[in-house]
Write a protein that holds these residues in place. Structure first.
Motif, PDB file in Angstrom:
ATOM      1  N   VAL A 143     -54.371 -22.124  76.955  1.00 53.15           N
ATOM      2  CA  VAL A 143     -53.312 -21.166  77.210  1.00 53.15           C
ATOM      3  C   VAL A 143     -51.978 -21.749  77.407  1.00 53.15           C
ATOM      4  CG1 VAL A 143     -52.794 -19.253  78.568  1.00 53.15           C
ATOM      5  CG2 VAL A 143     -55.163 -19.467  77.905  1.00 53.15           C
ATOM      6  N   CYS A 144     -51.757 -22.748  78.186  1.00 51.06           N
ATOM      7  CA  CYS A 144     -50.402 -23.220  78.518  1.00 51.06           C
ATOM      8  C   CYS A 144     -49.982 -23.879  77.492  1.00 51.06           C
ATOM      9  CB  CYS A 144     -50.764 -24.329  79.681  1.00 51.06           C
ATOM     10  SG  CYS A 144     -49.238 -24.996  80.345  1.00 51.06           S
ATOM     11  N   THR A 145     -50.869 -24.518  76.524  1.00 51.73           N
ATOM     12  CA  THR A 145     -50.251 -25.322  75.387  1.00 51.73           C
ATOM     13  C   THR A 145     -49.852 -23.992  74.207  1.00 51.73           C
ATOM     14  OG1 THR A 145     -52.016 -27.029  75.627  1.00 51.73           O
ATOM     15  CG2 THR A 145     -50.964 -26.768  73.526  1.00 51.73           C
ATOM     16  N   ALA A 146     -50.635 -23.248  74.181  1.00 51.59           N
ATOM     17  CA  ALA A 146     -50.087 -21.849  73.213  1.00 51.59           C
ATOM     18  C   ALA A 146     -48.899 -21.286  73.665  1.00 51.59           C
ATOM     19  CB  ALA A 146     -51.262 -20.998  73.310  1.00 51.59           C
ATOM     20  N   VAL A 147     -48.878 -20.957  74.817  1.00 53.22           N
ATOM     21  CA  VAL A 147     -47.535 -20.361  75.388  1.00 53.22           C
ATOM     22  C   VAL A 147     -46.467 -21.201  75.301  1.00 53.22           C
ATOM     23  CG1 VAL A 147     -46.362 -19.420  77.482  1.00 53.22           C
ATOM     24  CG2 VAL A 147     -48.642 -18.769  76.893  1.00 53.22           C
ATOM     25  N   GLY A 148     -46.520 -22.584  75.566  1.00 53.91           N
ATOM     26  CA  GLY A 148     -45.344 -23.627  75.322  1.00 53.91           C
ATOM     27  C   GLY A 148     -45.059 -23.884  73.916  1.00 53.91           C
ATOM     28  N   PHE A 172     -41.155 -22.652  69.561  1.00 58.27           N
ATOM     29  CA  PHE A 172     -41.035 -22.192  68.134  1.00 58.27           C
ATOM     30  C   PHE A 172     -39.805 -20.947  68.225  1.00 58.27           C
ATOM     31  CE2 PHE A 172     -44.815 -24.411  66.676  1.00 58.27           C
ATOM     32  CZ  PHE A 172     -44.529 -25.082  65.883  1.00 58.27           C
ATOM     33  N   THR A 173     -40.004 -20.252  69.584  1.00 58.72           N
ATOM     34  CA  THR A 173     -38.923 -19.211  69.630  1.00 58.72           C
ATOM     35  C   THR A 173     -37.648 -19.876  69.872  1.00 58.72           C
ATOM     36  OG1 THR A 173     -40.625 -17.736  70.702  1.00 58.72           O
ATOM     37  CG2 THR A 173     -38.229 -17.197  71.232  1.00 58.72           C
ATOM     38  N   ALA A 174     -37.556 -21.008  70.549  1.00 53.03           N
ATOM     39  CA  ALA A 174     -36.387 -21.554  70.783  1.00 53.03           C
ATOM     40  C   ALA A 174     -35.851 -21.959  69.546  1.00 53.03           C
ATOM     41  CB  ALA A 174     -36.353 -22.696  71.749  1.00 53.03           C
ATOM     42  N   ALA A 185     -39.035 -29.203  76.988  1.00 57.83           N
ATOM     43  CA  ALA A 185     -39.333 -29.288  75.487  1.00 57.83           C
ATOM     44  C   ALA A 185     -38.678 -28.127  74.437  1.00 57.83           C
ATOM     45  CB  ALA A 185     -40.815 -29.388  75.087  1.00 57.83           C
ATOM     46  N   ALA A 186     -39.071 -27.060  74.896  1.00 57.62           N
ATOM     47  CA  ALA A 186     -38.407 -25.777  74.582  1.00 57.62           C
ATOM     48  C   ALA A 186     -36.985 -25.699  74.541  1.00 57.62           C
ATOM     49  CB  ALA A 186     -38.940 -24.323  75.089  1.00 57.62           C
ATOM     50  N   VAL A 195     -50.407 -29.698  90.580  1.00 54.69           N
ATOM     51  CA  VAL A 195     -49.181 -30.546  90.192  1.00 54.69           C
ATOM     52  C   VAL A 195     -49.276 -30.796  88.765  1.00 54.69           C
ATOM     53  CG1 VAL A 195     -48.334 -32.542  90.353  1.00 54.69           C
ATOM     54  CG2 VAL A 195     -49.289 -31.589  92.538  1.00 54.69           C
ATOM     55  N   SER A 196     -50.587 -30.964  88.255  1.00 57.70           N
ATOM     56  CA  SER A 196     -50.590 -31.201  86.790  1.00 57.70           C
ATOM     57  C   SER A 196     -50.293 -29.927  85.908  1.00 57.70           C
ATOM     58  CB  SER A 196     -52.083 -31.494  86.342  1.00 57.70           C
ATOM     59  OG  SER A 196     -52.437 -32.880  86.864  1.00 57.70           O
ATOM     60  N   THR A 197     -50.634 -28.796  86.329  1.00 54.46           N
ATOM     61  CA  THR A 197     -50.398 -27.432  85.807  1.00 54.46           C
ATOM     62  C   THR A 197     -48.724 -27.369  85.794  1.00 54.46           C
ATOM     63  OG1 THR A 197     -52.757 -26.741  86.114  1.00 54.46           O
ATOM     64  CG2 THR A 197     -50.605 -25.162  85.516  1.00 54.46           C
ATOM     65  N   ALA A 198     -48.372 -27.732  86.733  1.00 50.80           N
ATOM     66  CA  ALA A 198     -46.667 -27.462  87.127  1.00 50.80           C
ATOM     67  C   ALA A 198     -46.070 -28.288  86.271  1.00 50.80           C
ATOM     68  CB  ALA A 198     -46.413 -27.558  88.511  1.00 50.80           C
ATOM     69  N   THR A 199     -46.272 -29.665  86.312  1.00 48.96           N
ATOM     70  CA  THR A 199     -45.811 -30.675  85.476  1.00 48.96           C
ATOM     71  C   THR A 199     -45.866 -30.252  84.002  1.00 48.96           C
ATOM     72  OG1 THR A 199     -46.326 -32.222  86.824  1.00 48.96           O
ATOM     73  CG2 THR A 199     -45.898 -32.996  84.616  1.00 48.96           C
ATOM     74  N   LEU A 200     -46.871 -29.821  83.206  1.00 49.09           N
ATOM     75  CA  LEU A 200     -47.330 -29.230  82.008  1.00 49.09           C
ATOM     76  C   LEU A 200     -46.339 -28.207  81.720  1.00 49.09           C
ATOM     77  CD1 LEU A 200     -48.542 -29.744  79.408  1.00 49.09           C
ATOM     78  CD2 LEU A 200     -50.364 -28.035  80.157  1.00 49.09           C
ATOM     79  N   VAL A 201     -46.330 -27.258  82.515  1.00 46.39           N
ATOM     80  CA  VAL A 201     -45.374 -26.041  82.654  1.00 46.39           C
ATOM     81  C   VAL A 201     -43.888 -26.363  82.292  1.00 46.39           C
ATOM     82  CG1 VAL A 201     -44.592 -24.008  83.257  1.00 46.39           C
ATOM     83  CG2 VAL A 201     -46.918 -24.125  83.315  1.00 46.39           C
TER      84      VAL A 201
END
Length: 172
Positions: free
Chosen positions: A140-145, A150-152, A60-61, A48-54
């Motif tokens: 990894v999740c933070t880097a991808v996020g 920044f792409t957005a 945010a993007a 649940v925490s990982t899904a919430t972070l993603v």
């Protein structure tokens, strides 16, 4: 672990029930069997925490992209006049990225730091140890996020180019 038992948890329960009378007051249980419910709860909380972070990074993007595009549209007259005055597009683009990215990085960094601190305090409270795989997953999740955000933000660069391409700006 229970999932590794041939035949699954039902066979393990049947074996424990069959062996209980032979144990003379002690139950033939392993630590894995006793902690299976705790492991299941922790795994669920992790998922649940990982899904919430993603999901938070996706929101945010999207917000960063919309904010960057809205800023370009709100300031199209100013950007156009600055281009007419000779300001390079590269300078305008860097300023636009900074005004959107700096508050975003500060807010996301502060939130991430608060979350890590809260998790550390919770781990200390329950006596859990540091989880390297969880830290790697968070990194990894933070880097991808961050890359998605920044792409957005960079996605509004063509809009800035289009808005400032009109060399005949009115004085209004």
């Amino acid at each position: 672990m229970i999932a590794e038992v041939p035949g699954g948890p039902e066979r393990l329960d049947a074996a424990v029930t069959a062996l209980a009378p032979a144990a003379h007051g002690t139950y033939p249980l392993t630590q894995d069997y006793l902690s299976a419910q705790d492991v299941a709860v922790v795994d669920r909380i992790t998922s649940v925490s990982t899904a919430t972070l993603v999901l938070s990074f996706f929101v945010a993007a999207a917000s960063a992209g919309l904010t960057a595009a809205a800023n370009v549209l709100d300031r199209r007259r100013v950007y156009g006049l600055m281009r007419l005055a000779g300001t390079p597009l590269k300078v305008l683009d860097r300023a636009r990225i900074r005004e959107t990215a700096i508050p975003l990085v500060v807010l996301a960094g502060g939130t991430l730091a608060a979350g890590v601190y809260g998790a550390h305090q919770l781990n200390e409270l329950v006596g859990a140890s540091f989880n390297t795989s969880g830290a790697i997953e968070l990194a990894v999740c933070t880097a991808v996020g961050a890359l998605a955000m920044f792409t957005a933000i960079g996605g509004s660069r063509p809009l800035l180019r289009r808005v400032t391409a009109d060399r005949e700006q009115s004085a209004d």
